[in-house]
Enzyme design. Structure first.
Site, PDB file in Angstrom:
ATOM      1  N   TYR A  77     -19.870 -44.377 -27.838  1.00  0.00           N
ATOM      2  CA  TYR A  77     -20.578 -43.410 -28.686  1.00  0.00           C
ATOM      3  C   TYR A  77     -21.990 -43.112 -28.168  1.00  0.00           C
ATOM      4  O   TYR A  77     -22.520 -42.032 -28.432  1.00  0.00           O
ATOM      5  CB  TYR A  77     -20.549 -43.845 -30.159  1.00  0.00           C
ATOM      6  CG  TYR A  77     -19.173 -43.567 -30.726  1.00  0.00           C
ATOM      7  CD1 TYR A  77     -18.768 -42.252 -30.963  1.00  0.00           C
ATOM      8  CD2 TYR A  77     -18.252 -44.588 -30.919  1.00  0.00           C
ATOM      9  CE1 TYR A  77     -17.485 -41.968 -31.404  1.00  0.00           C
ATOM     10  CE2 TYR A  77     -16.968 -44.312 -31.366  1.00  0.00           C
ATOM     11  CZ  TYR A  77     -16.597 -42.997 -31.611  1.00  0.00           C
ATOM     12  OH  TYR A  77     -15.320 -42.707 -32.040  1.00  0.00           O
ATOM     13  N   ARG A 129     -21.224 -40.230 -26.019  1.00  0.00           N
ATOM     14  CA  ARG A 129     -20.967 -39.035 -26.837  1.00  0.00           C
ATOM     15  C   ARG A 129     -22.300 -38.475 -27.361  1.00  0.00           C
ATOM     16  O   ARG A 129     -22.514 -37.279 -27.403  1.00  0.00           O
ATOM     17  CB  ARG A 129     -20.065 -39.360 -28.040  1.00  0.00           C
ATOM     18  CG  ARG A 129     -18.728 -39.999 -27.738  1.00  0.00           C
ATOM     19  CD  ARG A 129     -17.737 -39.027 -27.168  1.00  0.00           C
ATOM     20  NE  ARG A 129     -17.953 -38.708 -25.762  1.00  0.00           N
ATOM     21  CZ  ARG A 129     -17.668 -39.518 -24.728  1.00  0.00           C
ATOM     22  NH1 ARG A 129     -17.146 -40.710 -24.930  1.00  0.00           N
ATOM     23  NH2 ARG A 129     -17.911 -39.152 -23.483  1.00  0.00           N
ATOM     24  N   GLN A 147     -15.297 -31.403 -38.843  1.00  0.00           N
ATOM     25  CA  GLN A 147     -14.782 -32.708 -38.420  1.00  0.00           C
ATOM     26  C   GLN A 147     -15.652 -33.255 -37.288  1.00  0.00           C
ATOM     27  O   GLN A 147     -15.446 -34.369 -36.834  1.00  0.00           O
ATOM     28  CB  GLN A 147     -13.344 -32.561 -37.921  1.00  0.00           C
ATOM     29  CG  GLN A 147     -12.384 -32.105 -38.999  1.00  0.00           C
ATOM     30  CD  GLN A 147     -11.054 -31.680 -38.403  1.00  0.00           C
ATOM     31  OE1 GLN A 147     -10.171 -32.491 -38.151  1.00  0.00           O
ATOM     32  NE2 GLN A 147     -10.898 -30.390 -38.168  1.00  0.00           N
ATOM     33  N   ASN A 148     -16.591 -32.434 -36.826  1.00  0.00           N
ATOM     34  CA  ASN A 148     -17.370 -32.820 -35.650  1.00  0.00           C
ATOM     35  C   ASN A 148     -18.503 -33.759 -36.019  1.00  0.00           C
ATOM     36  O   ASN A 148     -19.128 -33.615 -37.069  1.00  0.00           O
ATOM     37  CB  ASN A 148     -17.937 -31.575 -34.959  1.00  0.00           C
ATOM     38  CG  ASN A 148     -16.839 -30.657 -34.483  1.00  0.00           C
ATOM     39  OD1 ASN A 148     -15.689 -31.070 -34.419  1.00  0.00           O
ATOM     40  ND2 ASN A 148     -17.181 -29.429 -34.164  1.00  0.00           N
ATOM     41  N   ASP A 162     -21.082 -33.966 -33.853  1.00  0.00           N
ATOM     42  CA  ASP A 162     -22.307 -33.410 -33.256  1.00  0.00           C
ATOM     43  C   ASP A 162     -23.107 -32.664 -34.331  1.00  0.00           C
ATOM     44  O   ASP A 162     -22.619 -32.419 -35.438  1.00  0.00           O
ATOM     45  CB  ASP A 162     -21.961 -32.487 -32.064  1.00  0.00           C
ATOM     46  CG  ASP A 162     -21.233 -31.202 -32.493  1.00  0.00           C
ATOM     47  OD1 ASP A 162     -21.761 -30.478 -33.355  1.00  0.00           O
ATOM     48  OD2 ASP A 162     -20.136 -30.923 -31.974  1.00  0.00           O
ATOM     49  N   HIS A 210     -16.204 -36.656 -40.553  1.00  0.00           N
ATOM     50  CA  HIS A 210     -15.968 -37.817 -39.678  1.00  0.00           C
ATOM     51  C   HIS A 210     -17.243 -38.500 -39.195  1.00  0.00           C
ATOM     52  O   HIS A 210     -17.214 -39.225 -38.210  1.00  0.00           O
ATOM     53  CB  HIS A 210     -15.095 -37.383 -38.487  1.00  0.00           C
ATOM     54  CG  HIS A 210     -13.710 -36.974 -38.901  1.00  0.00           C
ATOM     55  ND1 HIS A 210     -12.882 -36.194 -38.132  1.00  0.00           N
ATOM     56  CD2 HIS A 210     -13.011 -37.253 -40.038  1.00  0.00           C
ATOM     57  CE1 HIS A 210     -11.728 -36.000 -38.767  1.00  0.00           C
ATOM     58  NE2 HIS A 210     -11.797 -36.623 -39.931  1.00  0.00           N
ATOM     59  N   GLY A 269     -11.182 -23.821 -34.408  1.00  0.00           N
ATOM     60  CA  GLY A 269     -11.153 -24.832 -33.346  1.00  0.00           C
ATOM     61  C   GLY A 269     -10.706 -26.214 -33.763  1.00  0.00           C
ATOM     62  O   GLY A 269     -11.306 -27.205 -33.360  1.00  0.00           O
ATOM     63  N   THR A 270      -9.662 -26.275 -34.561  1.00  0.00           N
ATOM     64  CA  THR A 270      -9.086 -27.592 -34.866  1.00  0.00           C
ATOM     65  C   THR A 270      -7.581 -27.522 -34.713  1.00  0.00           C
ATOM     66  O   THR A 270      -6.952 -26.552 -35.148  1.00  0.00           O
ATOM     67  CB  THR A 270      -9.470 -28.095 -36.279  1.00  0.00           C
ATOM     68  OG1 THR A 270      -8.698 -29.283 -36.556  1.00  0.00           O
ATOM     69  CG2 THR A 270      -9.233 -27.081 -37.371  1.00  0.00           C
ATOM     70  N   SER A 271      -7.008 -28.574 -34.102  1.00  0.00           N
ATOM     71  CA  SER A 271      -5.557 -28.591 -33.902  1.00  0.00           C
ATOM     72  C   SER A 271      -4.831 -28.962 -35.196  1.00  0.00           C
ATOM     73  O   SER A 271      -3.615 -28.895 -35.260  1.00  0.00           O
ATOM     74  CB  SER A 271      -5.205 -29.591 -32.802  1.00  0.00           C
ATOM     75  OG  SER A 271      -5.578 -30.893 -33.201  1.00  0.00           O
TER      76      SER A 271
HETATM   77  N1  APR Z   1     -12.703 -21.946 -29.338  1.00  0.00           N
HETATM   78  C1  APR Z   1     -11.971 -22.276 -30.423  1.00  0.00           C
HETATM   79  N2  APR Z   1     -11.044 -23.254 -30.399  1.00  0.00           N
HETATM   80  C2  APR Z   1     -10.861 -23.911 -29.255  1.00  0.00           C
HETATM   81  C3  APR Z   1     -11.596 -23.614 -28.082  1.00  0.00           C
HETATM   82  C4  APR Z   1     -12.561 -22.575 -28.161  1.00  0.00           C
HETATM   83  N3  APR Z   1     -13.299 -22.215 -27.114  1.00  0.00           N
HETATM   84  N4  APR Z   1     -11.181 -24.459 -27.099  1.00  0.00           N
HETATM   85  C5  APR Z   1     -10.232 -25.235 -27.638  1.00  0.00           C
HETATM   86  N5  APR Z   1     -10.032 -24.912 -28.929  1.00  0.00           N
HETATM   87  C6  APR Z   1      -9.093 -25.483 -29.909  1.00  0.00           C
HETATM   88  C7  APR Z   1      -7.837 -26.071 -29.336  1.00  0.00           C
HETATM   89  O1  APR Z   1      -6.879 -25.054 -29.095  1.00  0.00           O
HETATM   90  C8  APR Z   1      -7.418 -27.025 -30.447  1.00  0.00           C
HETATM   91  O2  APR Z   1      -6.608 -26.362 -31.415  1.00  0.00           O
HETATM   92  O3  APR Z   1      -9.737 -26.532 -30.568  1.00  0.00           O
HETATM   93  C9  APR Z   1      -8.753 -27.415 -31.087  1.00  0.00           C
HETATM   94  C10 APR Z   1      -9.195 -28.826 -30.783  1.00  0.00           C
HETATM   95  O4  APR Z   1      -8.291 -29.730 -31.331  1.00  0.00           O
HETATM   96  P1  APR Z   1      -8.570 -31.297 -31.253  1.00  0.00           P
HETATM   97  O5  APR Z   1      -8.977 -31.680 -29.865  1.00  0.00           O
HETATM   98  O6  APR Z   1      -7.391 -31.987 -31.811  1.00  0.00           O
HETATM   99  O7  APR Z   1      -9.863 -31.483 -32.162  1.00  0.00           O
HETATM  100  P2  APR Z   1      -9.956 -31.627 -33.746  1.00  0.00           P
HETATM  101  O8  APR Z   1      -8.852 -30.906 -34.421  1.00  0.00           O
HETATM  102  O9  APR Z   1     -11.342 -31.307 -34.119  1.00  0.00           O
HETATM  103  O10 APR Z   1      -9.721 -33.177 -33.904  1.00  0.00           O
HETATM  104  C11 APR Z   1      -9.804 -33.759 -35.186  1.00  0.00           C
HETATM  105  O11 APR Z   1      -9.588 -35.894 -34.167  1.00  0.00           O
HETATM  106  O12 APR Z   1     -10.056 -37.729 -32.799  1.00  0.00           O
HETATM  107  C12 APR Z   1     -10.425 -36.952 -33.766  1.00  0.00           C
HETATM  108  O13 APR Z   1     -12.213 -37.534 -35.077  1.00  0.00           O
HETATM  109  C13 APR Z   1     -11.840 -36.651 -34.057  1.00  0.00           C
HETATM  110  O14 APR Z   1     -12.726 -35.008 -35.582  1.00  0.00           O
HETATM  111  C14 APR Z   1     -11.772 -35.241 -34.558  1.00  0.00           C
HETATM  112  C15 APR Z   1     -10.353 -35.138 -35.093  1.00  0.00           C
END
Ligand code: APR
Length: 234
Positions: free
Chosen positions: A54, A57, A88-89, A91, A106, A172-174
């Site tokens: 961390y 990070r 969820q970030n 930062d 988080h 931007g979250t999966s």
């Molecule tokens: N703009 C928008 N979205 C984007 C970009 C971009 N330039 N680049 C990538 N992405 C998308 C990807 O397509 C994906 O759907 O951002 C998403 C990132 O997904 P993850 O890496 O799974 O991140 P997140 O969903 O925030 O993860 C959730 O997992 O490990 C943990 O605690 C950590 O808060 C985090 C949580």
């Protein structure tokens, strides 16, 4: 009536600021094992490794700059004062772009917490946590990050906020990590759900209902914000 807007962000909103995402090719969890650095067991077994992980990070996050998406979200909050950002970030790029009252589900990389009390946090100056430093309550300090398997203390508040949304913008979250990903379930049925992501997140039952803008955040968010201002305020 002014619209109540909720913006729910994940790692993708900070990707164009140079901070890596977690999943997908070259994601953080390809390079590190979650069970080595981001679980309570990891902290018990090798706290120094967690602190080092961390620290890196934090160093990256402090060196990064907000991008056009963070600034557009701050502009949205200015235009629609009822806007709430939930991220969820860990930062602080939303805050550095001008957003306020951000709910961090988080944790926050700029803070440390007592090992025994999740919400007893202190601000850290700079990037480096020195392992062994203690909270005023006497406990060891650890990064203020919600590890996998731990309680997400601000989730009930986030659900309450989402349940009042007219518009829920997901950036931007999966949508792989729970409970955060279930926030969509709390949006009322009348709420518009707009997803901004260059890829397709795990939308499940929202696949048909959500409107997917398949763009990177730095393009999709400013465009959407302009459209919302033009539609509802001009
Ligand atoms: N703009 C928008 N979205 C984007 C970009 C971009 N330039 N680049 C990538 N992405 C998308 C990807 O397509 C994906 O759907 O951002 C998403 C990132 O997904 P993850 O890496 O799974 O991140 P997140 O969903 O925030 O993860 C959730 O997992 O490990 C943990 O605690 C950590 O808060 C985090 C949580």
């Amino acid at each position: 009536m002014t619209k109540k807007i909720v913006v729910f962000t994940g790692a993708g909103v900070s990707a164009e600021s140079g901070l890596g995402t977690f999943r997908g090719s070259d994601g953080m969890w390809d390079r590190y094992r979650i069970e080595d650095v981001c679980t309570h067991e990891a902290w018990l077994n090798n706290p120094q490794l967690c602190v080092e992980f961390y620290n890196m990070r934090r160093r990256e996050a402090l060196a990064a700059q907000p991008n056009a998406a963070h600034y557009a979200i701050a502009r949205l909050q200015e235009a629609f004062p009822d806007t709430q950002v939930i991220t969820q970030n860990i930062d602080n790029l939303h805050e550095r772009a001008g957003s306020h009252n951000v709910i961090h589900l988080h944790g926050e990389i700029t803070k440390l917490r007592s090992e025994t009390n999740q919400l007893a946090t202190i601000d850290l100056d700079g990037w480096e946590q020195h392992y062994g430093d203690r909270h005023p309550d006497g406990s060891l300090l650890r990064p203020y990050v919600v590890f996998f398997g731990e309680d997400v203390p601000y989730f009930p508040l986030a659900c309450e906020v989402a349940s009042q949304a007219d518009i829920l913008i997901v950036v931007g979250t999966s949508l792989n990590v729970y409970p955060a990903a279930s926030l969509l379930h709390y949006a009322p049925t009348h709420a518009k759900i707009i997803v901004i992501d260059p890829n397709k997140p795990e939308l499940g039952i929202y696949t048909d209902r959500a409107f997917h803008l398949q763009y990177p955040a730095s393009i999709g968010v400013p465009e959407l914000v302009k459209k919302l201002i033009d539609t509802y305020l001009l």
